[in-house]
Write a protein that holds these residues in place. Structure first.
Motif, PDB file in Angstrom:
ATOM      1  N   LYS A  88       0.988  -1.299   0.299  1.00  0.00           N
ATOM      2  CA  LYS A  88      -0.058  -0.129  -0.277  1.00  0.00           C
ATOM      3  C   LYS A  88       1.128   1.374  -0.159  1.00  0.00           C
ATOM      4  O   LYS A  88       1.941   1.875   1.180  1.00  0.00           O
ATOM      5  N   SER A 127       0.820   5.096   0.107  1.00  0.00           N
ATOM      6  CA  SER A 127       0.322   6.623   0.717  1.00  0.00           C
ATOM      7  C   SER A 127       0.500   7.723   0.574  1.00  0.00           C
ATOM      8  O   SER A 127       1.570   7.602   1.220  1.00  0.00           O
ATOM      9  N   GLN A 129      -0.016  11.315   1.493  1.00  0.00           N
ATOM     10  CA  GLN A 129      -0.182  12.076   3.028  1.00  0.00           C
ATOM     11  C   GLN A 129      -0.377  13.303   2.904  1.00  0.00           C
ATOM     12  O   GLN A 129       1.335  13.675   2.621  1.00  0.00           O
ATOM     13  N   LYS A 167      -5.297  12.482   1.420  1.00  0.00           N
ATOM     14  CA  LYS A 167      -4.669  11.593   1.468  1.00  0.00           C
ATOM     15  C   LYS A 167      -5.379  10.379   0.643  1.00  0.00           C
ATOM     16  O   LYS A 167      -6.177   9.973   0.159  1.00  0.00           O
ATOM     17  N   ASP A 187      -4.450   6.306  -1.176  1.00  0.00           N
ATOM     18  CA  ASP A 187      -3.333   4.723  -1.121  1.00  0.00           C
ATOM     19  C   ASP A 187      -4.144   4.496  -2.614  1.00  0.00           C
ATOM     20  O   ASP A 187      -4.707   4.628  -3.439  1.00  0.00           O
TER      21      ASP A 187
END
Length: 259
Positions: free
Chosen positions: A123, A125, A127, A131, A133
């Motif tokens: 995964k 991410s 940020q 956010k 993913d």
């Protein structure tokens, strides 16, 4: 690509947990859950407690998930990066099956070699102000060093098991696991570097605007510890960064035609 990856990830997840795939096309996935998966995902502890107390086998539910936002119909559950259902599935994997070792099922009466692959679901991410993913499945051949993305798609066409089939034998890895993970990490870093970074620029711009507004608010007053504390909080909230997380993975022994 993200929708396609998520859809295949989900189909592989349910198949690996012995759920029958009833429908799998057009951005819609319908599965017949097993009792184990119903207990894990459907939040019916009182139902299962009552059924088992009465001595009945129980009736696991069917679950329909929509991965294509354009196919949302209000009747079925839309699953997407950031949705509670996806977090529930990822947590189930992390809590129960983060690492594994599996063998391709082969029906043969001749000696057949199985080659080691390091396969991980990662995964990524992003940020910042918002956010985002993304799930990427990568397989690394631990003998010849070849690499494949969307490896979960490859595994959907294979039958996997915990023990090695008769007449099969494994090839010893040449690439060690720490080196293999480093290769996968390097590929992900290159991938991220080549993605648009407007999300990060937008976060930095918002952060600068919030800090300037805060300084204006404190202008003429005691600009001390309290203002610095709030500036630190703004930076923590808006500073863009990228985080890699291993969802699950393991060593998969596959036939040579996978390479």
């Amino acid at each position: 690509m993200a929708i396609k990856d998520l859809h295949h990830f989900l189909a592989s997840y349910f198949s690996a947990h012995h759920c029958d795939i009833l429908h799998n096309q057009g951005g819609m996935l319908t599965v017949q859950l097993t009792e184990e998966m119903d207990r894990a995902l459907m939040n019916r502890p009182f139902y299962w407690h009552y059924i088992k107390k009465m001595g009945y086998p129980g009736d696991p539910k069917q679950l329909t998930l929509i991965t294509d936002p354009e196919k949302r119909d209000g009747k079925h559950e839309w699953i997407h990066f950031g949705s509670p259902r996806l977090h529930q599935i990822l947590n189930h994997l992390k809590d129960n099956e983060k690492y594994t070792k599996l063998f391709e099922r082969i029906d043969t009466n001749q000696k057949t070699a199985l080659f080691p692959w390091l396969i991980t679901n990662m995964k990524i991410s992003y940020q910042g102000k918002q956010k985002m993913d993304e799930i990427i499945s990568i397989g690394l051949h631990l003998v010849n060093g070849s690499m494949k993305v969307n490896m979960m798609e490859e595994l959907q066409n294979k039958s996997m098991q915990m023990s090695i089939s008769d007449y099969c034998y494994t090839i010893t890895p040449i690439i060690k696991l720490p080196s293999g993970f480093k290769r996968i990490e390097n590929v992900l870093e290159d991938y991220v570097q080549n993605q648009p970074h407007d999300w990060a620029e937008s976060s930095l711009k918002t952060m600068e605007e919030e800090i300037n507004l805060l300084r204006h608010f404190y202008k003429g007053e005691n600009e001390g510890t309290e203002m610095e504390k709030e500036i630190k909080e703004i930076k923590e909230r808006y500073s863009p960064y990228i985080h890699f997380e291993v969802i699950n993975g393991g060593i998969f022994y596959l036939t040579e035609n996978t390479a």
